[in-house]
Design a protein around this motif. Structure first.
Motif, PDB file in Angstrom:
ATOM      1  N   GLY A 121       0.812  -1.213   0.000  1.00 12.55           N
ATOM      2  CA  GLY A 121       0.000   0.000   0.000  1.00 12.55           C
ATOM      3  C   GLY A 121       0.841   1.258   0.000  1.00 12.55           C
ATOM      4  N   VAL A 122       1.927   1.255   0.759  1.00 14.50           N
ATOM      5  CA  VAL A 122       2.834   2.407   0.816  1.00 14.50           C
ATOM      6  C   VAL A 122       3.532   2.588  -0.534  1.00 14.50           C
ATOM      7  CG1 VAL A 122       4.837   3.431   1.970  1.00 14.50           C
ATOM      8  CG2 VAL A 122       3.183   2.076   3.292  1.00 14.50           C
ATOM      9  N   PHE A 123       4.000   1.491  -1.118  1.00 17.35           N
ATOM     10  CA  PHE A 123       4.653   1.559  -2.422  1.00 17.35           C
ATOM     11  C   PHE A 123       3.710   2.109  -3.497  1.00 17.35           C
ATOM     12  CE2 PHE A 123       7.881  -2.028  -1.420  1.00 17.35           C
ATOM     13  CZ  PHE A 123       8.833  -1.105  -1.035  1.00 17.35           C
ATOM     14  N   LEU A 124       2.431   1.781  -3.402  1.00 21.57           N
ATOM     15  CA  LEU A 124       1.463   2.266  -4.398  1.00 21.57           C
ATOM     16  C   LEU A 124       1.359   3.789  -4.388  1.00 21.57           C
ATOM     17  CD1 LEU A 124      -1.387  -0.377  -4.060  1.00 21.57           C
ATOM     18  CD2 LEU A 124      -0.109   0.159  -6.150  1.00 21.57           C
ATOM     19  N   VAL A 125       1.605   4.395  -3.240  1.00 24.58           N
ATOM     20  CA  VAL A 125       1.604   5.851  -3.160  1.00 24.58           C
ATOM     21  C   VAL A 125       2.945   6.415  -3.622  1.00 24.58           C
ATOM     22  CG1 VAL A 125       1.312   7.856  -1.634  1.00 24.58           C
ATOM     23  CG2 VAL A 125      -0.071   5.806  -1.269  1.00 24.58           C
ATOM     24  N   MET A 126       4.031   5.741  -3.272  1.00 25.91           N
ATOM     25  CA  MET A 126       5.365   6.255  -3.587  1.00 25.91           C
ATOM     26  C   MET A 126       5.716   6.126  -5.066  1.00 25.91           C
ATOM     27  SD  MET A 126       7.573   4.910  -0.305  1.00 25.91           S
ATOM     28  CE  MET A 126       9.081   5.732  -0.864  1.00 25.91           C
ATOM     29  N   MET A 127       5.351   5.001  -5.679  1.00 25.05           N
ATOM     30  CA  MET A 127       5.693   4.761  -7.096  1.00 25.05           C
ATOM     31  C   MET A 127       4.682   3.785  -7.690  1.00 25.05           C
ATOM     32  SD  MET A 127       9.357   2.830  -6.411  1.00 25.05           S
ATOM     33  CE  MET A 127       9.676   2.040  -4.823  1.00 25.05           C
ATOM     34  N   PRO A 128       3.491   4.270  -8.026  1.00 30.82           N
ATOM     35  CA  PRO A 128       2.386   3.395  -8.448  1.00 30.82           C
ATOM     36  C   PRO A 128       2.658   2.553  -9.688  1.00 30.82           C
ATOM     37  CG  PRO A 128       1.866   5.730  -8.807  1.00 30.82           C
ATOM     38  CD  PRO A 128       3.096   5.689  -7.962  1.00 30.82           C
ATOM     39  N   LEU A 129       3.274   3.120 -10.726  1.00 34.28           N
ATOM     40  CA  LEU A 129       3.507   2.364 -11.955  1.00 34.28           C
ATOM     41  C   LEU A 129       4.472   1.206 -11.713  1.00 34.28           C
ATOM     42  CD1 LEU A 129       3.164   1.932 -14.962  1.00 34.28           C
ATOM     43  CD2 LEU A 129       4.985   3.612 -15.366  1.00 34.28           C
ATOM     44  N   HIS A 130       5.586   1.485 -11.049  1.00 36.33           N
ATOM     45  CA  HIS A 130       6.560   0.441 -10.760  1.00 36.33           C
ATOM     46  C   HIS A 130       5.940  -0.656  -9.886  1.00 36.33           C
ATOM     47  CE1 HIS A 130       8.757   4.188 -11.551  1.00 36.33           C
ATOM     48  NE2 HIS A 130       9.710   3.429 -12.056  1.00 36.33           N
ATOM     49  N   THR A 131       5.120  -0.237  -8.945  1.00 29.09           N
ATOM     50  CA  THR A 131       4.480  -1.194  -8.039  1.00 29.09           C
ATOM     51  C   THR A 131       3.538  -2.114  -8.801  1.00 29.09           C
ATOM     52  OG1 THR A 131       4.606   0.411  -6.233  1.00 29.09           O
ATOM     53  CG2 THR A 131       3.105  -1.441  -5.940  1.00 29.09           C
ATOM     54  N   ALA A 132       2.769  -1.563  -9.729  1.00 31.87           N
ATOM     55  CA  ALA A 132       1.836  -2.372 -10.513  1.00 31.87           C
ATOM     56  C   ALA A 132       2.577  -3.435 -11.329  1.00 31.87           C
ATOM     57  CB  ALA A 132       1.011  -1.481 -11.431  1.00 31.87           C
ATOM     58  N   ILE A 133       3.704  -3.050 -11.910  1.00 37.32           N
ATOM     59  CA  ILE A 133       4.494  -3.993 -12.717  1.00 37.32           C
ATOM     60  C   ILE A 133       5.059  -5.100 -11.834  1.00 37.32           C
ATOM     61  CG2 ILE A 133       6.589  -4.246 -14.106  1.00 37.32           C
ATOM     62  CD1 ILE A 133       6.053  -1.333 -15.092  1.00 37.32           C
ATOM     63  N   VAL A 134       5.658  -4.705 -10.713  1.00 38.35           N
ATOM     64  CA  VAL A 134       6.259  -5.685  -9.808  1.00 38.35           C
ATOM     65  C   VAL A 134       5.187  -6.587  -9.196  1.00 38.35           C
ATOM     66  CG1 VAL A 134       7.516  -5.969  -7.627  1.00 38.35           C
ATOM     67  CG2 VAL A 134       8.304  -4.310  -9.326  1.00 38.35           C
ATOM     68  N   LEU A 135       4.024  -6.033  -8.896  1.00 38.65           N
ATOM     69  CA  LEU A 135       2.939  -6.845  -8.345  1.00 38.65           C
ATOM     70  C   LEU A 135       2.553  -7.952  -9.326  1.00 38.65           C
ATOM     71  CD1 LEU A 135       0.831  -7.374  -6.159  1.00 38.65           C
ATOM     72  CD2 LEU A 135      -0.634  -5.668  -7.250  1.00 38.65           C
ATOM     73  N   LEU A 158      12.677  -6.110  -5.451  1.00 43.33           N
ATOM     74  CA  LEU A 158      12.570  -5.391  -6.720  1.00 43.33           C
ATOM     75  C   LEU A 158      12.137  -3.939  -6.515  1.00 43.33           C
ATOM     76  CD1 LEU A 158      10.875  -8.094  -9.003  1.00 43.33           C
ATOM     77  CD2 LEU A 158      13.244  -7.289  -9.107  1.00 43.33           C
ATOM     78  N   MET A 159      11.219  -3.710  -5.590  1.00 40.98           N
ATOM     79  CA  MET A 159      10.758  -2.345  -5.345  1.00 40.98           C
ATOM     80  C   MET A 159      11.862  -1.486  -4.742  1.00 40.98           C
ATOM     81  SD  MET A 159       7.843  -2.057  -6.624  1.00 40.98           S
ATOM     82  CE  MET A 159       7.559  -0.405  -6.021  1.00 40.98           C
ATOM     83  N   THR A 160      12.651  -2.080  -3.874  1.00 36.77           N
ATOM     84  CA  THR A 160      13.777  -1.335  -3.297  1.00 36.77           C
ATOM     85  C   THR A 160      14.801  -1.014  -4.387  1.00 36.77           C
ATOM     86  OG1 THR A 160      13.438  -2.488  -1.193  1.00 36.77           O
ATOM     87  CG2 THR A 160      15.543  -1.359  -1.497  1.00 36.77           C
ATOM     88  N   GLY A 161      15.041  -1.990  -5.260  1.00 38.04           N
ATOM     89  CA  GLY A 161      15.938  -1.748  -6.383  1.00 38.04           C
ATOM     90  C   GLY A 161      15.409  -0.654  -7.290  1.00 38.04           C
ATOM     91  N   ALA A 162      14.102  -0.653  -7.539  1.00 39.02           N
ATOM     92  CA  ALA A 162      13.496   0.378  -8.380  1.00 39.02           C
ATOM     93  C   ALA A 162      13.678   1.762  -7.788  1.00 39.02           C
ATOM     94  CB  ALA A 162      12.005   0.078  -8.573  1.00 39.02           C
ATOM     95  N   SER A 163      13.587   1.841  -6.469  1.00 34.68           N
ATOM     96  CA  SER A 163      13.788   3.141  -5.806  1.00 34.68           C
ATOM     97  C   SER A 163      15.183   3.687  -6.080  1.00 34.68           C
ATOM     98  CB  SER A 163      13.568   2.995  -4.292  1.00 34.68           C
ATOM     99  OG  SER A 163      13.912   4.194  -3.622  1.00 34.68           O
ATOM    100  N   PHE A 164      16.180   2.819  -5.965  1.00 33.51           N
ATOM    101  CA  PHE A 164      17.554   3.278  -6.133  1.00 33.51           C
ATOM    102  C   PHE A 164      17.930   3.488  -7.604  1.00 33.51           C
ATOM    103  CE2 PHE A 164      17.747   1.943  -1.772  1.00 33.51           C
ATOM    104  CZ  PHE A 164      18.702   2.768  -1.207  1.00 33.51           C
ATOM    105  N   VAL A 165      17.232   2.822  -8.504  1.00 32.74           N
ATOM    106  CA  VAL A 165      17.509   3.010  -9.938  1.00 32.74           C
ATOM    107  C   VAL A 165      16.779   4.225 -10.496  1.00 32.74           C
ATOM    108  CG1 VAL A 165      17.211   2.015 -12.241  1.00 32.74           C
ATOM    109  CG2 VAL A 165      18.036   0.581 -10.359  1.00 32.74           C
ATOM    110  N   PHE A 166      15.490   4.320 -10.213  1.00 34.28           N
ATOM    111  CA  PHE A 166      14.655   5.354 -10.837  1.00 34.28           C
ATOM    112  C   PHE A 166      14.494   6.620  -9.986  1.00 34.28           C
ATOM    113  CE2 PHE A 166      13.180   1.305 -12.655  1.00 34.28           C
ATOM    114  CZ  PHE A 166      13.392   1.574 -14.005  1.00 34.28           C
ATOM    115  N   PHE A 167      14.794   6.527  -8.696  1.00 37.08           N
ATOM    116  CA  PHE A 167      14.627   7.686  -7.813  1.00 37.08           C
ATOM    117  C   PHE A 167      15.913   7.987  -7.044  1.00 37.08           C
ATOM    118  CE2 PHE A 167      10.513   5.728  -8.503  1.00 37.08           C
ATOM    119  CZ  PHE A 167       9.706   6.815  -8.814  1.00 37.08           C
ATOM    120  N   TRP A 168      17.033   7.651  -7.655  1.00 38.03           N
ATOM    121  CA  TRP A 168      18.325   7.858  -7.005  1.00 38.03           C
ATOM    122  C   TRP A 168      18.518   9.340  -6.682  1.00 38.03           C
ATOM    123  CZ3 TRP A 168      21.821   5.672  -4.247  1.00 38.03           C
ATOM    124  CH2 TRP A 168      23.083   6.266  -4.089  1.00 38.03           C
ATOM    125  N   GLY A 169      18.938   9.603  -5.458  1.00 38.73           N
ATOM    126  CA  GLY A 169      19.150  10.984  -5.035  1.00 38.73           C
ATOM    127  C   GLY A 169      18.012  11.552  -4.226  1.00 38.73           C
TER     128      GLY A 169
END
Length: 203
Positions: A121-135, A158-169
């Motif tokens: 649920g938290v991931f859906l707010v933080m990065m909805p598109l990535h979450t839908a794919i990983v789900l 995978l979601m943690t990896g997505a954070s560091f790849v797509f939202f680095w910084g």
């Protein structure tokens, strides 16, 4: 400003303490879910003992409280960009607190679930598109292996990896995802041991 962070954490934790697995088992079966099966108050144990209908009710409720805690956190501390970057600090604080409340709920003597659905649920707010794919990937893994833990652990990784790849910084984004990763993997330490031994429970 500090007060809004404290309020977000407090409200997030209280929301997280609402155990839908416990409530569903009591409401539909008159039982304490923590006294059957694995003793966990999460979706997988509910499904194994009481079936998919009650299990999906539990899952939906636990996802919803992750969403609710993140939105309440944003309402209390509206800095940042909802569904964008930088992620609102209130979303991070409220969401993290909800997962902690789910795993260690004060109302149930700190015996809750493993935090995966609430984390979703938290991931859906933080990065909805990535979450839908990983789900989608996780659903396939669970269907193939019939092990909820495989999908849960893979998805969190995978979601943690997505954070560091797509939202680095985005420090709050990266730190929140890293902490959620630690919480979920810590709560699954017995599952990880069983997986390594080839003895994990199936749905």
């Amino acid at each position: 400003m500090v007060l809004c962070y404290v309020a977000a954490a407090f409200m997030g934790y209280l929301i997280g303490c609402i155990s839908f697995g416990y409530l569903a088992a009591k409401l539909f079966k008159g039982k304490d879910i923590r006294e059957v099966g694995s003793g966990n108050a999460g979706t997988a144990n509910v499904i194994r003992n009481y079936g998919w209908a009650i299990g999906l009710f539990t899952f939906a409720g636990d996802v919803a409280k992750g969403l609710a805690a993140a939105y309440v956190g944003y309402a209390l501390c509206p800095q940042g960009v909802l569904y964008g970057t930088p992620v609102p600090i209130g979303v991070c604080i409220g969401g993290l607190a909800a997962v902690i409340g789910h795993i260690w709920p004060v109302f149930l003597k700190f015996r809750g679930g493993k935090g995966v659905a609430t984390t979703l649920g938290v991931f859906l707010v933080m990065m909805p598109l990535h979450t839908a794919i990983v789900l989608g990937i996780c659903v396939i893994l669970i269907a193939l292996t019939r092990m909820m833990s495989v999908g849960s652990l893979t998805g969190t990784l995978l979601m943690t990896g997505a954070s560091f790849v797509f939202f680095w910084g985005d420090i709050w984004h990266n730190a929140t995802c890293a902490l959620l990763f630690i919480l979920v993997f810590y709560s699954h330490r017995a599952n990880i041991k069983r997986l390594a031994e080839g003895k994990e429970n199936h749905l």
